[in-house]
Design a protein around this motif. Structure first.
Motif, PDB file in Angstrom:
ATOM      1  N   ASN A  38       0.815  -1.222   0.000  1.00 17.09           N
ATOM      2  CA  ASN A  38       0.000   0.000   0.000  1.00 17.09           C
ATOM      3  C   ASN A  38       0.848   1.271   0.000  1.00 17.09           C
ATOM      4  N   GLY A  39       1.976   1.218  -0.707  1.00 15.42           N
ATOM      5  CA  GLY A  39       2.836   2.383  -0.829  1.00 15.42           C
ATOM      6  C   GLY A  39       3.745   2.635   0.350  1.00 15.42           C
ATOM      7  N   ILE A  40       3.711   1.744   1.329  1.00 12.94           N
ATOM      8  CA  ILE A  40       4.488   1.903   2.568  1.00 12.94           C
ATOM      9  C   ILE A  40       5.488   0.762   2.699  1.00 12.94           C
ATOM     10  N   ILE A  41       6.625   1.044   3.333  1.00 13.33           N
ATOM     11  CA  ILE A  41       7.605  -0.011   3.598  1.00 13.33           C
ATOM     12  C   ILE A  41       7.049  -0.948   4.664  1.00 13.33           C
ATOM     13  N   GLN A  42       6.969  -2.218   4.321  1.00  9.66           N
ATOM     14  CA  GLN A  42       6.424  -3.216   5.238  1.00  9.66           C
ATOM     15  C   GLN A  42       7.523  -3.880   6.066  1.00  9.66           C
ATOM     16  N   ALA A  43       8.648  -4.147   5.432  1.00  6.69           N
ATOM     17  CA  ALA A  43       9.749  -4.809   6.136  1.00  6.69           C
ATOM     18  C   ALA A  43      11.058  -4.564   5.410  1.00  6.69           C
ATOM     19  N   VAL A  44      12.151  -4.565   6.169  1.00  5.30           N
ATOM     20  CA  VAL A  44      13.495  -4.410   5.625  1.00  5.30           C
ATOM     21  C   VAL A  44      14.358  -5.501   6.222  1.00  5.30           C
ATOM     22  N   GLY A  45      15.140  -6.198   5.400  1.00  7.66           N
ATOM     23  CA  GLY A  45      15.971  -7.253   5.970  1.00  7.66           C
ATOM     24  C   GLY A  45      16.734  -8.046   4.944  1.00  7.66           C
ATOM     25  N   ASP A  46      17.089  -9.284   5.301  1.00 11.83           N
ATOM     26  CA  ASP A  46      17.790 -10.186   4.401  1.00 11.83           C
ATOM     27  C   ASP A  46      16.831 -10.748   3.363  1.00 11.83           C
ATOM     28  N   ASN A  47      17.398 -11.327   2.298  1.00 15.21           N
ATOM     29  CA  ASN A  47      16.568 -11.927   1.263  1.00 15.21           C
ATOM     30  C   ASN A  47      15.657 -13.010   1.831  1.00 15.21           C
ATOM     31  N   GLU A  48      16.215 -13.851   2.734  1.00 16.26           N
ATOM     32  CA  GLU A  48      15.448 -14.961   3.285  1.00 16.26           C
ATOM     33  C   GLU A  48      14.228 -14.500   4.079  1.00 16.26           C
ATOM     34  N   TYR A  49      14.355 -13.381   4.743  1.00 14.37           N
ATOM     35  CA  TYR A  49      13.264 -12.863   5.570  1.00 14.37           C
ATOM     36  C   TYR A  49      12.048 -12.494   4.730  1.00 14.37           C
ATOM     37  N   MET A  50      12.285 -12.132   3.483  1.00 12.49           N
ATOM     38  CA  MET A  50      11.185 -11.707   2.619  1.00 12.49           C
ATOM     39  C   MET A  50      10.212 -12.832   2.301  1.00 12.49           C
ATOM     40  N   ASP A  51      10.633 -14.102   2.501  1.00 15.76           N
ATOM     41  CA  ASP A  51       9.727 -15.225   2.236  1.00 15.76           C
ATOM     42  C   ASP A  51       8.457 -15.112   3.064  1.00 15.76           C
ATOM     43  N   GLU A  52       8.551 -14.500   4.235  1.00 14.38           N
ATOM     44  CA  GLU A  52       7.388 -14.377   5.102  1.00 14.38           C
ATOM     45  C   GLU A  52       6.344 -13.418   4.528  1.00 14.38           C
ATOM     46  N   PHE A  53       6.776 -12.545   3.625  1.00 14.37           N
ATOM     47  CA  PHE A  53       5.873 -11.536   3.072  1.00 14.37           C
ATOM     48  C   PHE A  53       5.500 -11.815   1.621  1.00 14.37           C
ATOM     49  N   LYS A  54       6.032 -12.900   1.080  1.00 10.62           N
ATOM     50  CA  LYS A  54       5.782 -13.249  -0.316  1.00 10.62           C
ATOM     51  C   LYS A  54       4.470 -14.008  -0.454  1.00 10.62           C
ATOM     52  N   GLY A  55       3.549 -13.494  -1.258  1.00 15.47           N
ATOM     53  CA  GLY A  55       2.271 -14.127  -1.508  1.00 15.47           C
ATOM     54  C   GLY A  55       2.115 -14.457  -2.975  1.00 15.47           C
ATOM     55  N   PRO A  56       1.008 -15.069  -3.360  1.00 16.45           N
ATOM     56  CA  PRO A  56       0.806 -15.469  -4.759  1.00 16.45           C
ATOM     57  C   PRO A  56       0.755 -14.289  -5.728  1.00 16.45           C
ATOM     58  N   ASP A  57       0.391 -13.099  -5.244  1.00 13.82           N
ATOM     59  CA  ASP A  57       0.282 -11.935  -6.123  1.00 13.82           C
ATOM     60  C   ASP A  57       1.391 -10.907  -5.910  1.00 13.82           C
ATOM     61  N   THR A  58       2.363 -11.255  -5.089  1.00 14.13           N
ATOM     62  CA  THR A  58       3.463 -10.328  -4.813  1.00 14.13           C
ATOM     63  C   THR A  58       4.395 -10.209  -6.017  1.00 14.13           C
ATOM     64  N   GLU A  59       4.686  -8.991  -6.425  1.00  6.67           N
ATOM     65  CA  GLU A  59       5.638  -8.777  -7.505  1.00  6.67           C
ATOM     66  C   GLU A  59       7.054  -8.880  -6.943  1.00  6.67           C
ATOM     67  N   MET A  60       7.839  -9.776  -7.494  1.00 10.30           N
ATOM     68  CA  MET A  60       9.209  -9.973  -7.043  1.00 10.30           C
ATOM     69  C   MET A  60      10.162  -9.310  -8.038  1.00 10.30           C
ATOM     70  N   VAL A  61      10.951  -8.361  -7.551  1.00 11.74           N
ATOM     71  CA  VAL A  61      11.859  -7.611  -8.420  1.00 11.74           C
ATOM     72  C   VAL A  61      13.294  -7.883  -7.989  1.00 11.74           C
TER      73      VAL A  61
END
Length: 466
Positions: A38-61
């Motif tokens: 929603n235009g806001i930073i949700q989390a900052v961290g290592d690559n592995e940590y992002m798995d917790e925020f990755k969903g089926p519609d998440t754009e991965m760049v």
């Protein structure tokens, strides 16, 4: 390692990973990935940590090792002037009448196809009360078919040629306007049409994005120019092509009726509502000058009016006496208990002021350089790190927006600037003309240098076929 708040099924809209992230956050200075929602930073961290925020519609760049920084904030003046400089003539405030008329004649000769000749920026004292007919006659020698409008620096005195007078009278009669005001004259003859304004806004936006600016401060510009630029941004936004964040100020060069400044700021902020957080009015910019009379009580009331309505205040003080006046007003504001808004005094480099003696509440007052011009931010910096701070942390503090801009932290705006190399390794000279690889605003990629290059190549090939 990570920093963020995790909520079940709260998947990110986009995740940028495999990056060297310089967060400008002292507690967590570097990272590899950032999640946005929603235009806001949700989390900052290592690559592995992002798995917790990755969903089926998440754009991965995948940024493939590129360097990410907080979105650069352009504080230079005058951004809006740059957008409209092709459609008007800005003369110097020190120019006398003969110089203004000479420049006007040259401008008309060099631009024969304009529909209106609009000249502004001079000291209104170059005119006298009964010179309207004389000035009109001299302007008629330059053009008897196209309107010529001369408007002073503070927007209170104007002169025009005969054809402009006729058009003004006829239009006012058709529209049943009984009292012709200066705003009416300006709106009638302003040379910034919708289509032209949009094209100019897009052009300056493209140049600014190339330098990595995610946010732009529009200050030091007359209200009529801001309004024209804002109308252009509204149209660009409706086309879903608005690629930066814009922060406007209400410039005031003389004291006006109590309550009027606050009303104008709220009115202009309301006009930005449909643009969300991407365009906003944040502060009052008072430019003290010798062209008008200033008194402490009037300036104090005007500043308090803005502050009580939630806006910050910046006062540009061109000399030591004006600095004393600004400090006196700000100290009184703090003594009256108005502690939240950011107050800033802009001063010239050659003015020596003992800030400790002047500021009774210096912990609450931010000082800044007077009327920063293009690339001035780099001239004042002594290292690339200092320049980066000025473009991020310092600029956010100047705006009173450190809670949402300036660093890469959860709950701040997801605005980022990306380079192929680490700009902290650049020489300061190289950093003065940066070329960003990518700009991200509100979590959405709004500029990609590679894509822009491909589009330009496609356009060139298409044109060559014809």
């Amino acid at each position: 390692m990570a920093f963020g708040l995790f909520k079940k099924n709260n998947f990110a809209d986009a995740i940028y990973y495999n990056a060297h992230i310089i967060t400008q956050d002292s507690e967590y200075p570097e990272a590899e990935a950032v999640a946005c929602k929603n235009g806001i930073i949700q989390a900052v961290g290592d690559n592995e940590y992002m798995d917790e925020f990755k969903g089926p519609d998440t754009e991965m760049v995948d940024l493939e090792g590129k360097y990410m920084y907080p979105g650069f904030i352009n504080t230079k003046i005058p951004f809006v002037f740059q957008a409209f400089e092709k459609l008007c003539l800005h003369v110097d405030i020190e120019d006398d009448l003969e110089s203004v008329l000479k420049q006007t004649a040259e401008y008309i000769e060099e631009n024969p196809d304009l529909d209106t000749y609009f000249v502004f920026g001079f000291n209104g004292n170059i005119f006298v009360d009964d010179d309207q007919e004389e000035i009109a006659a001299r302007l008629d020698e330059m053009s008897q078919e196209v309107p010529i409008i001369l408007l002073d620096e503070i927007g209170t005195v104007f002169r025009m040629n005969s054809v402009a007078v006729v058009i003004l009278a006829e239009t006012a009669e058709e529209e049943c306007v009984e009292i012709i005001t200066l705003p009416y004259v300006i709106n009638l003859f302003l040379p910034f049409g919708y289509e032209e304004s949009q094209e100019l806004a897009k052009e300056i936006m493209s140049d600014s994005l190339d330098m990595g600016f995610a946010s732009v401060i529009c200050q030091g510009t007359p209200s009529y120019m801001n309004d024209a630029f804002l109308n252009a941004l509204l149209q660009i936004h409706s086309e879903e092509d608005l690629k930066q964040r814009y922060i406007f100020s209400q410039m005031q060069q003389y004291v006006i009726t109590k309550g009027s400044v606050g009303y104008m700021l709220v009115d202009r902020q309301t006009s930005c509502v449909e643009l969300g957080d991407q365009v906003s009015y944040q502060f009052l910019n008072v430019r003290l000058n010798s062209l008008t009379e200033w008194n402490r009580d009037g300036l104090l009331e005007m500043c308090k009016d803005a502050i009580e309505r939630g806006f910050n205040v910046v006062i540009d003080a061109p000399d030591k006496d004006f600095c004393h006046l600004a400090f006196d007003v700000f100290n009184q504001i703090r003594e009256d208990g108005l502690l939240k808004p950011v107050l800033a005094v802009g001063i010239p480099e050659d003015v020596e002021v003992d800030f400790e003696d002047e500021f009774m509440h210096s912990d609450k007052i931010l000082t800044t350089s007077y009327l920063e011009q293009e690339n001035d931010i780099f001239v004042r910096a002594h290292s690339t790190k200092e320049a980066l701070d000025k473009l991020t942390l310092d600029a956010a503090e100047f705006l009173g927006m450190s809670d949402v801009l300036g660093s890469i932290e959860p709950d701040k705006y997801a605005d980022f600037t990306v380079f192929n190399e680490n700009i902290l390794d650049f020489s300061l000279e190289k950093f003065t003309h940066p070329h960003a690889e990518m700009v991200i605003v509100a979590g959405i990629k709004t500029y990609d240098a590679e894509e822009e290059s491909q589009n330009e190549m496609f356009d060139m090939m298409s044109q060559s076929q014809f």
